[in-house]
Design a protein around this motif. Sequence first.
Motif, PDB file in Angstrom:
ATOM      1  N   ALA A 106       0.856  -1.175   0.000  1.00 44.30           N
ATOM      2  CA  ALA A 106       0.000   0.000   0.000  1.00 44.30           C
ATOM      3  C   ALA A 106       0.894   1.228   0.000  1.00 44.30           C
ATOM      4  O   ALA A 106       1.981   1.223   0.592  1.00 44.30           O
ATOM      5  CB  ALA A 106      -0.894   0.002   1.233  1.00 44.30           C
ATOM      6  N   GLU A 107       0.445   2.285  -0.669  1.00 41.43           N
ATOM      7  CA  GLU A 107       1.248   3.503  -0.751  1.00 41.43           C
ATOM      8  C   GLU A 107       1.593   4.044   0.644  1.00 41.43           C
ATOM      9  O   GLU A 107       2.681   4.575   0.865  1.00 41.43           O
ATOM     10  CB  GLU A 107       0.495   4.564  -1.552  1.00 41.43           C
ATOM     11  CG  GLU A 107       0.491   4.339  -3.051  1.00 41.43           C
ATOM     12  CD  GLU A 107       1.870   4.430  -3.677  1.00 41.43           C
ATOM     13  OE1 GLU A 107       2.137   3.683  -4.634  1.00 41.43           O
ATOM     14  OE2 GLU A 107       2.684   5.243  -3.201  1.00 41.43           O
ATOM     15  N   SER A 108       0.681   3.896   1.564  1.00 43.27           N
ATOM     16  CA  SER A 108       0.855   4.472   2.888  1.00 43.27           C
ATOM     17  C   SER A 108       1.966   3.807   3.709  1.00 43.27           C
ATOM     18  O   SER A 108       2.413   4.377   4.705  1.00 43.27           O
ATOM     19  CB  SER A 108      -0.461   4.385   3.666  1.00 43.27           C
ATOM     20  OG  SER A 108      -0.876   3.036   3.801  1.00 43.27           O
ATOM     21  N   VAL A 109       2.399   2.619   3.291  1.00 44.87           N
ATOM     22  CA  VAL A 109       3.436   1.922   4.071  1.00 44.87           C
ATOM     23  C   VAL A 109       4.729   1.727   3.294  1.00 44.87           C
ATOM     24  O   VAL A 109       5.717   1.227   3.851  1.00 44.87           O
ATOM     25  CB  VAL A 109       2.929   0.550   4.573  1.00 44.87           C
ATOM     26  CG1 VAL A 109       1.608   0.702   5.325  1.00 44.87           C
ATOM     27  CG2 VAL A 109       2.779  -0.446   3.428  1.00 44.87           C
ATOM     28  N   LYS A 110       4.756   2.136   2.048  1.00 53.76           N
ATOM     29  CA  LYS A 110       5.966   1.974   1.245  1.00 53.76           C
ATOM     30  C   LYS A 110       7.141   2.681   1.902  1.00 53.76           C
ATOM     31  O   LYS A 110       7.022   3.824   2.347  1.00 53.76           O
ATOM     32  CB  LYS A 110       5.745   2.520  -0.166  1.00 53.76           C
ATOM     33  CG  LYS A 110       5.019   1.571  -1.091  1.00 53.76           C
ATOM     34  CD  LYS A 110       4.913   2.159  -2.502  1.00 53.76           C
ATOM     35  CE  LYS A 110       4.204   1.200  -3.433  1.00 53.76           C
ATOM     36  NZ  LYS A 110       4.055   1.759  -4.798  1.00 53.76           N
ATOM     37  N   GLY A 111       8.269   1.989   1.942  1.00 59.35           N
ATOM     38  CA  GLY A 111       9.457   2.558   2.545  1.00 59.35           C
ATOM     39  C   GLY A 111       9.534   2.365   4.049  1.00 59.35           C
ATOM     40  O   GLY A 111      10.578   2.613   4.659  1.00 59.35           O
ATOM     41  N   ARG A 112       8.440   1.943   4.663  1.00 59.97           N
ATOM     42  CA  ARG A 112       8.433   1.748   6.125  1.00 59.97           C
ATOM     43  C   ARG A 112       8.224   0.284   6.506  1.00 59.97           C
ATOM     44  O   ARG A 112       8.748  -0.186   7.500  1.00 59.97           O
ATOM     45  CB  ARG A 112       7.324   2.589   6.768  1.00 59.97           C
ATOM     46  CG  ARG A 112       7.459   4.070   6.533  1.00 59.97           C
ATOM     47  CD  ARG A 112       6.448   4.866   7.359  1.00 59.97           C
ATOM     48  NE  ARG A 112       5.066   4.551   7.021  1.00 59.97           N
ATOM     49  CZ  ARG A 112       4.171   4.094   7.886  1.00 59.97           C
ATOM     50  NH1 ARG A 112       4.520   3.861   9.147  1.00 59.97           N
ATOM     51  NH2 ARG A 112       2.925   3.848   7.493  1.00 59.97           N
ATOM     52  N   PHE A 113       7.440  -0.425   5.727  1.00 66.36           N
ATOM     53  CA  PHE A 113       7.124  -1.825   6.005  1.00 66.36           C
ATOM     54  C   PHE A 113       7.813  -2.729   4.988  1.00 66.36           C
ATOM     55  O   PHE A 113       7.958  -2.361   3.814  1.00 66.36           O
ATOM     56  CB  PHE A 113       5.620  -2.074   5.921  1.00 66.36           C
ATOM     57  CG  PHE A 113       4.799  -1.423   7.005  1.00 66.36           C
ATOM     58  CD1 PHE A 113       5.334  -0.489   7.883  1.00 66.36           C
ATOM     59  CD2 PHE A 113       3.459  -1.771   7.149  1.00 66.36           C
ATOM     60  CE1 PHE A 113       4.569   0.095   8.869  1.00 66.36           C
ATOM     61  CE2 PHE A 113       2.674  -1.196   8.141  1.00 66.36           C
ATOM     62  CZ  PHE A 113       3.235  -0.253   8.997  1.00 66.36           C
ATOM     63  N   THR A 114       8.193  -3.907   5.444  1.00 62.25           N
ATOM     64  CA  THR A 114       8.795  -4.902   4.560  1.00 62.25           C
ATOM     65  C   THR A 114       8.131  -6.251   4.804  1.00 62.25           C
ATOM     66  O   THR A 114       8.086  -6.726   5.943  1.00 62.25           O
ATOM     67  CB  THR A 114      10.299  -5.029   4.800  1.00 62.25           C
ATOM     68  OG1 THR A 114      10.925  -3.757   4.605  1.00 62.25           O
ATOM     69  CG2 THR A 114      10.911  -6.044   3.834  1.00 62.25           C
ATOM     70  N   ILE A 115       7.640  -6.840   3.734  1.00 62.36           N
ATOM     71  CA  ILE A 115       7.053  -8.170   3.837  1.00 62.36           C
ATOM     72  C   ILE A 115       8.070  -9.199   3.353  1.00 62.36           C
ATOM     73  O   ILE A 115       8.825  -8.950   2.411  1.00 62.36           O
ATOM     74  CB  ILE A 115       5.738  -8.267   3.032  1.00 62.36           C
ATOM     75  CG1 ILE A 115       5.005  -9.578   3.357  1.00 62.36           C
ATOM     76  CG2 ILE A 115       5.976  -8.106   1.538  1.00 62.36           C
ATOM     77  CD1 ILE A 115       3.584  -9.624   2.802  1.00 62.36           C
ATOM     78  N   SER A 116       8.094 -10.334   4.023  1.00 64.37           N
ATOM     79  CA  SER A 116       8.995 -11.410   3.619  1.00 64.37           C
ATOM     80  C   SER A 116       8.328 -12.742   3.956  1.00 64.37           C
ATOM     81  O   SER A 116       7.318 -12.772   4.668  1.00 64.37           O
ATOM     82  CB  SER A 116      10.346 -11.294   4.325  1.00 64.37           C
ATOM     83  OG  SER A 116      10.188 -11.396   5.733  1.00 64.37           O
ATOM     84  N   ARG A 117       8.888 -13.807   3.441  1.00 65.87           N
ATOM     85  CA  ARG A 117       8.302 -15.108   3.707  1.00 65.87           C
ATOM     86  C   ARG A 117       9.371 -16.185   3.725  1.00 65.87           C
ATOM     87  O   ARG A 117      10.444 -16.021   3.133  1.00 65.87           O
ATOM     88  CB  ARG A 117       7.215 -15.443   2.694  1.00 65.87           C
ATOM     89  CG  ARG A 117       7.657 -15.530   1.254  1.00 65.87           C
ATOM     90  CD  ARG A 117       6.454 -15.711   0.323  1.00 65.87           C
ATOM     91  NE  ARG A 117       5.910 -17.064   0.403  1.00 65.87           N
ATOM     92  CZ  ARG A 117       4.729 -17.421  -0.105  1.00 65.87           C
ATOM     93  NH1 ARG A 117       3.959 -16.519  -0.703  1.00 65.87           N
ATOM     94  NH2 ARG A 117       4.314 -18.663   0.002  1.00 65.87           N
TER      95      ARG A 117
END
Length: 118
Positions: free
Chosen positions: A59-70
């Motif tokens: 989401a644009e609101s979390v870009k640069g702050r959140f990172t998803i991984s698996r």
Amino acid sequence: VQLQASGGGVVQAGGSLRLSCAASGRVFSINVMGWYRQAPGKQRELVARITNTGSSNYAESVKGRFTISRDNAKNMVYLHMTSLKSEDTAVYYCNLYQPYDDGAKEYWGQGTKVTVSS
């Protein structure tokens, strides 16, 4: 398929938190795992998702702050959240979307609450 999310809590603005989600049951190697959130009085929204090949979107609101991984071997998905803001306060839900012969299905975890205090 069952999804078990964990890692929520209370954190100060500017802080960090990591959410984890474990998928169990009949989990296929090809799927999309993701995180959604729902703030009080608002609709559930996509936060981030990642394919089994590692392709992700945010989401644009979390870009640069959140990172998803698996971790495909463990059927786990993670969400590393940094620079948290009060507007990130919500219940975060883990999601798994995978194909079947008769169509795709999606599954939801129970949600884990994140509260960002200012």
